[in-house]
Design an enzyme around this catalytic site. Structure first.
Site, PDB file in Angstrom:
ATOM      1  N   CYS A  35       0.857  -1.185   0.000  1.00  0.00           N
ATOM      2  CA  CYS A  35       0.000   0.000   0.000  1.00  0.00           C
ATOM      3  C   CYS A  35       0.900   1.243   0.000  1.00  0.00           C
ATOM      4  CB  CYS A  35      -0.900  -0.025   1.231  1.00  0.00           C
ATOM      5  SG  CYS A  35      -1.686   1.542   1.634  1.00  0.00           S
ATOM      6  N   CYS A  38       0.324   3.698   2.812  1.00  0.00           N
ATOM      7  CA  CYS A  38       0.734   3.105   4.088  1.00  0.00           C
ATOM      8  C   CYS A  38       2.241   3.275   4.273  1.00  0.00           C
ATOM      9  CB  CYS A  38       0.380   1.620   4.134  1.00  0.00           C
ATOM     10  SG  CYS A  38      -1.385   1.276   4.000  1.00  0.00           S
TER      11      CYS A  38
END
Length: 114
Positions: A35, A38
């Protein structure tokens, strides 16, 4: 004073780390491998926590892919998602990481009074 502590949250320890603590803000960071947003937050986290030196809070990082039941429990649709709890109550949700100042502002708004 110590920086806020970051813990690894799992399906097994979630309630103990997030819902049971009293008198502190608990920020739950739902993240996942691969991600990009992230990863941006993960790189910024040490700097963010340094700015919150002495705050009564903790960060609980939960890999949403490895602990899907927790993601479903809170109706998450994307990552990163940050849930804010105090005294076992959900105070708010932030989806995505919008940068340091935004994140710090939301966190400071929900910190318990000193």
């Amino acid at each position: 004073m110590a920086h806020p502590v970051s813990y690894e949250g799992t399906t097994e320890n979630f309630d103990q780390l997030v819902l049971e603590p009293k008198g502190e803000l608990v920020v739950v960071d739902f993240w996942g491998d691969g991600c990009p947003n992230c990863e941006i937050y993960a790189e910024a986290e040490p700097s963010l926590l340094a700015e919150l030196d002495g705050a009564r809070m903790r960060v609980v990082k939960v890999n949403a892919y490895q602990h899907e039941p927790l993601a479903h429990r809170f109706g998450l649709f994307g990552i990163p998602t940050f849930l804010l709890f105090r005294d076992g109550k959900l105070l708010g949700k932030m989806s995505q990481y919008y940068g340091k100042q935004y994140w710090l502002g939301v966190i400071r708004e929900h910190l318990p009074a000193a």
